[in-house]
Design an enzyme around this catalytic site. Structure first.
Site, PDB file in Angstrom:
ATOM      1  N   ASP A 143       1.541   4.396   1.727  1.00 23.11           N
ATOM      2  CA  ASP A 143       1.138   5.285   2.811  1.00 23.11           C
ATOM      3  C   ASP A 143       1.312   7.465   2.790  1.00 23.11           C
ATOM      4  O   ASP A 143       2.861   7.460   1.949  1.00 23.11           O
ATOM      5  CB  ASP A 143       1.338   5.754   4.315  1.00 23.11           C
ATOM      6  N   ASP A 196       9.994   3.161  13.399  1.00 22.04           N
ATOM      7  CA  ASP A 196       9.620   2.088  14.168  1.00 22.04           C
ATOM      8  C   ASP A 196      11.756   2.026  13.451  1.00 22.04           C
ATOM      9  O   ASP A 196      12.518   2.148  14.247  1.00 22.04           O
ATOM     10  CB  ASP A 196       9.369   0.604  13.848  1.00 22.04           C
ATOM     11  N   ASP A 217       0.797  -0.937  -0.174  1.00 25.24           N
ATOM     12  CA  ASP A 217      -0.107  -0.037  -0.329  1.00 25.24           C
ATOM     13  C   ASP A 217       0.745   1.218  -0.104  1.00 25.24           C
ATOM     14  O   ASP A 217       2.032   1.526   0.213  1.00 25.24           O
ATOM     15  CB  ASP A 217      -0.613   0.082   1.167  1.00 25.24           C
TER      16      ASP A 217
END
Ligand code: ATP
Ligand code: MG
Length: 414
Positions: A58, A136, A56
């Site tokens: 983002d 992260d 996907d």
């Protein structure tokens, strides 16, 4: 980590617009045309750079959720703690557009609610550099400016991608404490992207693995499934065991595995089967992998306590699901399939005509058969039955195909 922005031109980073969904560019152009910034960030940039197909896209921007909604008539704000916007392209296709966000822990402690040392953030917007440092892994924190096509890298992520290094942005003990799910994300990315977790990030998982139990059991259901359905579930499982995480995710099963190795081969066969189905683009049922991981515990309870009638199966099933739900919660929706898989296993040892008719008519026949088939690869005693059922299910399948063909022919002729 020092804030040191590196910028790479299109020629240096090599990302081409044809790697990007054209609908992303339409959204970006609207934002840019209204004076806002628009970047792609996270998994999509990482995957393009690693020559994989992104799952996907983002988009991040300096426009607030309300600003975004003003620009797109087909936009919907979702999320309570942190608002993100879904911009719809069609009824089923949308992209996530998020405002730069910060984790300004130092200067605004009051806004954070701590639970088990984990930080739960509210809606705090920030700059692009703050957004980059709250993520992260370094490889997940690369920003492609959709206007200039310049890649912004605050964390040395591009070099880490090129040297196949998986590295947390923050100090590992701090990062895992903030969000222990990052330990599972590390396992998933290392397994599926064929990159290497740095030694300090790996050692910290072994030290801190118990903290995974501070995560909501509902979230763990999804995160474990993401590993097992990544197409690299077998590798992922082996890593979970090695890094001491499996023990805290499936404590009952883990104990049985340590006392008695027979289930290990069954796990590997099952996960190999799931991996190859995913690689072939076939359907995989989330219930299956949980039926596999909890099977040793179900069997143990079944053998130790009860006499094996239908009611007992339900009691044992409920006990397994209830005890496990303190760690990983299995949504109710998936439970009937797990129950059917387990409770039908003994029926595969009965080849009478009546039983064959009964089993093959059940909606869960196929998934229960797949489970039995894998068991037969490990246990010689089931081979004879598995071979017979192989022929039976082939007939069932071809009859179903025939029926479907006739149905469509009839429809066409109407
Ligand atoms: P996938 O291919 O599975 O979608 P992804 O990296 O895109 O991988 P997402 O869960 O879609 O994973 O998250 C998008 C981005 O949000 C990540 O790339 C990362 O930058 C950030 N992110 C996601 N989860 C966390 C987390 N637990 N802690 C910090 N940042 C996170
Ligand atoms: Mg993603």
């Amino acid at each position: 980590m020092k804030k040191n922005l590196e910028q790479y031109s299109k020629k240096e980073h090599g990302i081409n617009k044809k790697d990007i969904d054209p609908d992303v560019m339409i959204i970006a152009e609207t934002l840019i045309g209204s004076g806002y910034q628009a970047f792609l960030v996270g998994g999509c940039i990482r995957d393009i750079l690693l020559k994989n197909k992104p799952k996907d896209f983002d988009i991040v921007t300096d426009a607030s959720p309300t600003d975004i909604c003003k620009l797109f008539s087909n936009a919907r704000i979702i999320g309570r703690r942190f608002k993100i916007v879904h911009v719809y392209i069609s009824e089923r296709k949308y992209f996530e557009v998020t405002t730069f966000r910060s984790d300004i822990q130092k200067n605004n402690k009051k806004k954070f609610k701590k639970s088990h040392g984990m930080i739960k953030r509210d809606n705090i917007y920030g700059s692009i550099s703050q957004d980059a440092f709250r993520r992260d892994f370094t490889i997940n924190s690369l920003y492609l400016d959709l206007d200039s096509e310049i890649l912004h890298d605050y964390v040395n992520g591009l070099n880490d991608i090129r040297s196949k290094k998986l590295k947390l942005i923050k100090k590992p003990s701090v990062s895992y404490q903030e969000d222990p799910v990052r330990m599972l994300r590390a396992v998933r990315f290392e397994s599926k992207l064929n990159i290497k977790l740095t030694d300090d990030c790996k050692d910290a998982i072994i030290d801190m693995s118990k903290m995974i139990n501070n995560v909501s059991p509902f979230r763990l259901f999804d995160e474990v499934l993401k590993i097992m359905h990544s197409g690299y579930g077998t590798i992922g499982y082996k890593k979970l065991r090695k890094l001491n995480l499996f023990k805290y995710l499936f404590p009952y099963t883990d104990k049985i595995l340590n006392d008695n190795g027979i289930y290990e081969d069954f796990f590997i066969e099952s996960l190999n089967n799931t991996d190859s189905r995913i690689k072939k683009g076939m359907h995989v049922n989330p219930s299956f992998v949980y039926a596999v991981f909890l099977w040793p515990y179900y069997r143990e309870l079944e053998e130790s306590n009860l006499k094996g009638n239908a009611q007992d199966a339900e009691i044992v099933f409920n006990r397994v699901i209830q005890s496990q739900s303190k760690y990983i919660s299995i949504p109710e929706y998936f439970q009937p399939t797990i129950f059917s898989i387990w409770s039908l296993q003994s029926s595969f040892l009965n080849l009478s005509k009546r039983n064959v008719q009964y089993l093959t008519r059940l909606s869960k026949f196929r998934v229960a058969y797949d489970f039995f088939h894998i068991r037969s690869l490990i246990n010689q005693d089931y081979r004879y039955y598995a071979d017979k059922w192989y022929e039976i299910q082939k007939n069932v399948k071809s009859k179903k195909v025939e029926k479907r063909k006739k149905y469509y022919e009839k429809k066409r002729n109407k």
